[in-house]
Design a protein around this motif. Structure first.
Motif, PDB file in Angstrom:
ATOM      1  N   CYS A  84       6.775 -32.087  35.136  1.00 39.70           N
ATOM      2  CA  CYS A  84       7.125 -32.712  36.412  1.00 39.70           C
ATOM      3  C   CYS A  84       6.221 -32.174  37.507  1.00 39.70           C
ATOM      4  O   CYS A  84       5.908 -30.984  37.539  1.00 39.70           O
ATOM      5  CB  CYS A  84       8.578 -32.407  36.759  1.00 39.70           C
ATOM      6  N   ASN A  91       6.996 -32.874  40.831  1.00 42.82           N
ATOM      7  CA  ASN A  91       7.693 -33.152  42.085  1.00 42.82           C
ATOM      8  C   ASN A  91       8.126 -31.922  42.880  1.00 42.82           C
ATOM      9  O   ASN A  91       8.324 -31.995  44.078  1.00 42.82           O
ATOM     10  CB  ASN A  91       8.880 -34.070  41.834  1.00 42.82           C
ATOM     11  N   TYR A  92       8.293 -30.829  42.223  1.00 38.61           N
ATOM     12  CA  TYR A  92       8.623 -29.582  42.902  1.00 38.61           C
ATOM     13  C   TYR A  92       9.786 -29.684  43.890  1.00 38.61           C
ATOM     14  O   TYR A  92       9.651 -29.333  45.067  1.00 38.61           O
ATOM     15  CB  TYR A  92       7.382 -28.995  43.606  1.00 38.61           C
ATOM     16  N   CYS A  93      10.906 -30.203  43.434  1.00 40.15           N
ATOM     17  CA  CYS A  93      12.122 -30.105  44.246  1.00 40.15           C
ATOM     18  C   CYS A  93      12.398 -28.613  44.397  1.00 40.15           C
ATOM     19  O   CYS A  93      12.208 -27.852  43.435  1.00 40.15           O
ATOM     20  CB  CYS A  93      13.278 -30.808  43.549  1.00 40.15           C
ATOM     21  N   TYR A  96      14.846 -26.641  44.450  1.00 35.46           N
ATOM     22  CA  TYR A  96      15.862 -25.926  43.664  1.00 35.46           C
ATOM     23  C   TYR A  96      15.499 -25.843  42.180  1.00 35.46           C
ATOM     24  O   TYR A  96      16.172 -25.186  41.400  1.00 35.46           O
ATOM     25  CB  TYR A  96      17.223 -26.654  43.779  1.00 35.46           C
ATOM     26  N   CYS A  97      14.437 -26.534  41.766  1.00 31.69           N
ATOM     27  CA  CYS A  97      14.294 -26.861  40.346  1.00 31.69           C
ATOM     28  C   CYS A  97      13.246 -26.030  39.609  1.00 31.69           C
ATOM     29  O   CYS A  97      12.138 -25.801  40.097  1.00 31.69           O
ATOM     30  CB  CYS A  97      13.953 -28.337  40.209  1.00 31.69           C
ATOM     31  N   VAL A 149      12.101 -26.891  36.545  1.00 28.83           N
ATOM     32  CA  VAL A 149      11.390 -27.701  35.538  1.00 28.83           C
ATOM     33  C   VAL A 149       9.856 -27.644  35.648  1.00 28.83           C
ATOM     34  O   VAL A 149       9.166 -27.422  34.643  1.00 28.83           O
ATOM     35  CB  VAL A 149      11.907 -29.164  35.522  1.00 28.83           C
ATOM     36  N   PRO A 150       9.275 -27.825  36.848  1.00 32.04           N
ATOM     37  CA  PRO A 150       7.811 -27.797  36.910  1.00 32.04           C
ATOM     38  C   PRO A 150       7.228 -26.474  36.401  1.00 32.04           C
ATOM     39  O   PRO A 150       6.089 -26.437  35.940  1.00 32.04           O
ATOM     40  CB  PRO A 150       7.514 -27.984  38.403  1.00 32.04           C
ATOM     41  N   GLN A 182      10.982 -36.879  33.222  1.00 33.94           N
ATOM     42  CA  GLN A 182      11.612 -36.363  34.444  1.00 33.94           C
ATOM     43  C   GLN A 182      11.548 -37.397  35.546  1.00 33.94           C
ATOM     44  O   GLN A 182      12.376 -37.431  36.439  1.00 33.94           O
ATOM     45  CB  GLN A 182      10.946 -35.070  34.917  1.00 33.94           C
ATOM     46  N   HIS A 242      13.122 -41.093  39.628  1.00 26.97           N
ATOM     47  CA  HIS A 242      13.167 -40.443  40.947  1.00 26.97           C
ATOM     48  C   HIS A 242      13.279 -41.556  41.987  1.00 26.97           C
ATOM     49  O   HIS A 242      12.438 -42.470  42.000  1.00 26.97           O
ATOM     50  CB  HIS A 242      11.897 -39.629  41.162  1.00 26.97           C
ATOM     51  N   ARG A 295      12.977 -33.767  48.456  1.00 25.25           N
ATOM     52  CA  ARG A 295      13.193 -34.956  47.629  1.00 25.25           C
ATOM     53  C   ARG A 295      12.342 -36.155  48.085  1.00 25.25           C
ATOM     54  O   ARG A 295      12.239 -37.154  47.391  1.00 25.25           O
ATOM     55  CB  ARG A 295      14.683 -35.332  47.636  1.00 25.25           C
TER      56      ARG A 295
END
Ligand code: 5AD
Ligand code: SF4
Length: 458
Positions: A160, A162-164, A166-167, A169-170, A204, A240, A279
């Motif tokens: 991913c 997107n680098y939210c 809180y996340c 995943v990246p 994602q 997304h 977001r």
């Protein structure tokens, strides 16, 4: 060895981990392992881990604690840890769990058979957490272990970008990369040939499928999957909201196999919090996408993810989340208490919300959604729903609603709701499973529907 070696695979986490575990199973079967359903008798135990929230991470170490006991009884047992926690912690897990033989990251699944063979022959403790900038494909045999299932996940992209805030995943799944359409199509064809009738395409952010690589776009991929003969249904997750295109919205009406269901995680109803979450959409922009979806496709089921208690979330922000949930009236929701993740920027954000407050807000979201889901389900009474039959309940259900002819079959609507229906075995044998049936809904409950078949299809 005279008898086949055995492997027990334990999966924690999301659908992507379920998919990776299938690939793990395929690769290990190829080198002579047989899958078993209990770790006690296994020669090899693989734990596929999730790092999305602290709770998931805690599960890893409690499972490993149990495995330590088994290894004391059977010192020959090989224990490996893969997935997101493996990627995040790397060698550190070996220090924390001295009985562990192998740590393999999210990009090492295709190398796992070789790693296991190395441990078998040399007995060393291995770590492979290399992150690659090309997709690590597994050979085709890894999709062959289909048993009695009607539905499978197929990953179409990894990582991913997107680098939210809180996340994790990246950081644990790497940069976004798409698999080639040819690979995806041939994998789905192989699944269909072995009896699978429904696939869920995973990424994602499926909306950005193929963009970086200049492959076909996601709508085009869906169109090509729709053309696979013998496949009955297509689902996908996750979209997304910032990238949900008109083109994708149009595919819901254009493609006959695509289920009219979209999982569109909003995370918060407050524009201020959405911006702190990075977001890249506002409350109004999200609501506008929902309106466009419903305009194009009035009966589409919409589900979402919500995080409560993000750092700095005030009572007013939270009230906006509740009001958005009411306004959208989701078919279902997954709600989570915000959890600090080691690599994610929000771990350093101020104004943390107390655990008690988070738990209170979570209960409010869940309570509200329970009412909305029940109302949605009630609105389906008397409608006709096409259900993909997944199985049969052997257990006789004695509640009033179910006191009907057995067996009770079950399956899902395009909107992913579970439907139970009776049909005497003499009419269908086991031929129901994997077929589409039209059911007239007669009763609705909080978590399921009940009805009777009106015709045979598919
Ligand atoms: N805390 C709580 N929930 C999280 N999610 C992702 N990261 C976190 C976190 N740090 C949730 C989001 C996402 C879903 C898969 O998990 O809602 O959509
Ligand atoms: Fe995490 Fe955001 Fe990427 Fe989803 S889009 S995986 S929440 S960083």
């Amino acid at each position: 060895m005279i008898y086949p070696k055995t492997v027990y695979i334990h999966t924690i986490g999301c659908q992507m981990n379920v998919y990776d575990s299938e690939r793990i199973a395929g690769g290990l079967t190829h080198i002579g392992y047989r899958l078993v359903s209990e770790p006690e008798s296994a020669d090899l135990v693989i734990l596929n881990t999730c790092a999305i929230r602290e709770k998931a991470e805690q599960k890893v170490f409690s499972f490993l604690g149990r495995m330590a006991g088994l290894k004391r009884k059977n010192p020959e047992m090989i224990i490996g840890v893969g997935g997101c926690v493996a990627q995040q912690e790397g060698r550190k897990i070996l220090d924390r769990a001295p009985y562990l033989d192998l740590v393999f990251g999210t990009h090492a699944v295709s190398r796992l058979p070789i790693l296991v063979q190395q441990v078998e022959t040399s007995g060393g403790r291995l770590v492979d957490v290399a992150i690659s900038d090309v997709i690590q494909e597994t050979p085709v045999y890894s999709v062959s272990s289909v048993s009695e299932q009607t539905s499978r996940f197929v990953t179409i992209m990894q990582g991913c970008d997107n680098y939210c805030t809180y996340c994790v995943v990246p950081y644990v799944r790497g940069r976004e990369m798409s698999r080639s359409p040819e690979r995806i199509l041939s994998e789905i064809q192989a699944l269909v040939d072995s009896g699978i009738r429904e696939v869920t395409l995973l990424g994602q952010n499926v909306n950005s499928y193929g963009k970086k690589e200049g492959l076909c776009d996601f709508s085009e991929l869906l169109t090509r999957v729709n053309g696979i003969e013998g496949l009955l249904r297509i689902r996908f997750t996750t979209s997304h909201p910032k990238d949900l295109s008109s083109d994708l919205i149009a595919t819901f009406n254009r493609l006959n196999k695509l289920c009219k269901h979209i999982h569109l995680p909003v995370q918060s109803g407050s524009t201020r919090i959405l911006s702190r979450m990075n977001r890249k959409y506002s409350r109004d922009q999200y609501l506008e996408k929902i309106a466009r979806l419903r305009d194009a496709c009035p009966d589409i089921a919409i589900t979402s993810d919500i995080i409560v208690g993000f750092p700095g979330e005030t009572a007013e922000d939270f009230e906006e989340t509740l009001s958005l949930i009411r306004q959208v009236a989701y078919d279902d929701l997954f709600a989570f208490m915000y959890s600090d993740r080691p690599n994610a920027p929000a771990a350093h954000f101020m104004k943390k919300i107390s655990e008690t407050e988070k738990a209170e807000r979570l209960q409010q979201v869940l309570g509200l959604q329970e009412t909305l889901t029940y109302e949605k389900n009630q609105s389906l009474v008397n409608s006709h729903q096409v259900v993909l039959v997944e199985g049969v309940n052997q257990r006789m259900n004695t509640s009033e609603a179910f006191r009907e002819t057995t067996p009770q079959w079950y399956g899902r609507t395009p909107g992913h709701k579970i439907v139970h229906f009776p049909e005497p075995a003499r009419l269908s044998g086991s031929g129901n499973i994997g077929s589409l049936k039209t059911i007239r809904i007669e009763k609705a409950f909080s978590h399921s529907l009940w009805g009777r078949p009106v015709s045979e299809e598919g």
